[in-house]
Write an enzyme that holds these catalytic residues in place. Structure first.
Site, PDB file in Angstrom:
ATOM      1  N   SER A 130      -8.365  51.103  46.891  1.00 31.75           N
ATOM      2  CA  SER A 130      -8.921  52.445  47.036  1.00 31.75           C
ATOM      3  C   SER A 130      -9.543  52.609  48.424  1.00 31.75           C
ATOM      4  O   SER A 130      -8.838  52.545  49.424  1.00 31.75           O
ATOM      5  CB  SER A 130      -9.924  52.711  45.911  1.00 31.75           C
ATOM      6  OG  SER A 130     -10.281  54.062  45.848  1.00 31.75           O
ATOM      7  N   GLU A 148      -3.266  70.342  46.575  1.00 39.30           N
ATOM      8  CA  GLU A 148      -3.211  71.566  47.368  1.00 39.30           C
ATOM      9  C   GLU A 148      -2.125  71.423  48.433  1.00 39.30           C
ATOM     10  O   GLU A 148      -1.804  70.318  48.870  1.00 39.30           O
ATOM     11  CB  GLU A 148      -4.554  71.827  48.060  1.00 39.30           C
ATOM     12  CG  GLU A 148      -5.687  72.214  47.119  1.00 39.30           C
ATOM     13  CD  GLU A 148      -5.558  73.623  46.594  1.00 39.30           C
ATOM     14  OE1 GLU A 148      -4.792  74.415  47.198  1.00 39.30           O
ATOM     15  OE2 GLU A 148      -6.210  73.944  45.579  1.00 39.30           O
ATOM     16  N   HIS A 172      -4.634  56.403  45.373  1.00 40.04           N
ATOM     17  CA  HIS A 172      -4.606  57.261  44.174  1.00 40.04           C
ATOM     18  C   HIS A 172      -3.611  58.410  44.411  1.00 40.04           C
ATOM     19  O   HIS A 172      -3.861  59.567  44.059  1.00 40.04           O
ATOM     20  CB  HIS A 172      -5.992  57.838  43.877  1.00 40.04           C
ATOM     21  CG  HIS A 172      -7.068  56.817  43.673  1.00 40.04           C
ATOM     22  ND1 HIS A 172      -7.221  56.117  42.499  1.00 40.04           N
ATOM     23  CD2 HIS A 172      -8.044  56.368  44.512  1.00 40.04           C
ATOM     24  CE1 HIS A 172      -8.262  55.297  42.612  1.00 40.04           C
ATOM     25  NE2 HIS A 172      -8.762  55.421  43.827  1.00 40.04           N
TER      26      HIS A 172
END
Length: 271
Positions: A130, A148, A172
């Site tokens: 991450s 988006e 992710h």
């Protein structure tokens, strides 16, 4: 310019399997000798004790016995020989998730950062999940809109640790809908690859600058060299990115990528 590397990076998209076969984290056990030290570096998180204990249990279960948990949470710590001695004894460093800006703002320019580079450039292993993944590149994404369309002014980047220069890493990736923001990052600098790593998935980057995909999902490679045109330099904040000619590869386990030659590799699955 090609990256000059001698060690291995294992760059994880987050939410890796910790209770089952754990094929990603098991890489550390497969690559380390019995007496070699793995250090869990918890700088990225504001809950270092919790994160350290969690990964200590996982790596112990996988058969690693020489493990240290190191919480460097101030720049004074990062220049303190007591802390740095733990890093200096490490063959492998694992960086937990959290906030990548904590890693760079605390470690940047310190003795600890220099030792981390020495470990890598002397043939060692640096792992990160991450935030610990995003921070490995020279330029890292620190903020952008999920789910988006790509918009120039919504993407914020900052200097990373610089262990690898030829890519921007996002984590992710599919689970949080981050294709648009990574595409915008590549449009702004087509020289670099955009590497989007899904959860429970990683890339293992070898010294010759090829990587293999390890894990249950996929890695997206955005190659900007083929871009014919984009409006990224003309965008206002609310305008949608226009881009054409970009090359995109989606690679599950069993595949890899040669960064120097910009080629997809078909690999035998040995994990």
């Amino acid at each position: 310019m090609e990256d000059i590397v001698k060690g291995f990076l294992i760059i994880i998209g987050g939410a890796e399997d910790k209770t089952g076969n754990s094929i990603i984290l098991k890489q550390a056990r497969q690559m380390l000798k019995d007496d070699e030290q793995l250090t869990i570096l918890t700088t990225a998180t504001e809950k270092p004790e919790e994160a350290g204990e969690k990964y200590l249990k996982v790596f112990n279960r996988l058969g690693i016995t020489n493990i240290h948990v190191l919480n460097i949470n101030t720049r004074d710590n990062a220049d303190d020989e007591k802390y740095c001695a733990v890093l200096r004894s490490s063959r492998c460093v694992f960086m937990t998730g959290g906030d990548q800006l904590r890693i760079t703002s605390i470690l940047g320019g310190t003795l600890a950062s220099s030792i981390l580079e020495e470990i890598y450039y002397s043939g060692g292993i640096v792992m990160g999940t991450s935030a610990g993944a995003s921070v490995m590149s020279s330029t890292m994404i620190v903020q952008g809109l999920d789910n988006e369309p790509a918009k120039k002014c919504t993407l914020k980047m900052a200097p990373g640790l610089g262990l690898v220069n030829s890519m921007i890493i996002d984590q992710h990736f599919d689970q949080r809908g981050r294709f648009g923001r990574l595409l915008c990052g590549v449009a702004e600098n087509p020289r670099v690859f955009g590497i989007g790593i899904d959860e429970d998935t990683s890339i293992k980057l070898y010294p010759d600058m090829h990587f293999e995909v390890i894990g249950s999902n996929a890695v997206t490679v955005i190659d900007g060299k083929s871009i014919q045109s984009s409006n990224v330099s003309e965008l206002n904040q609310d305008e949608i990115l226009a881009i054409f000619g970009v090359t995109v590869h989606v690679l599950p386990q069993g595949y890899g990528f040669d960064l120097n030659n910009r080629k997809v590799l078909r690999l035998k699955d040995e994990n």
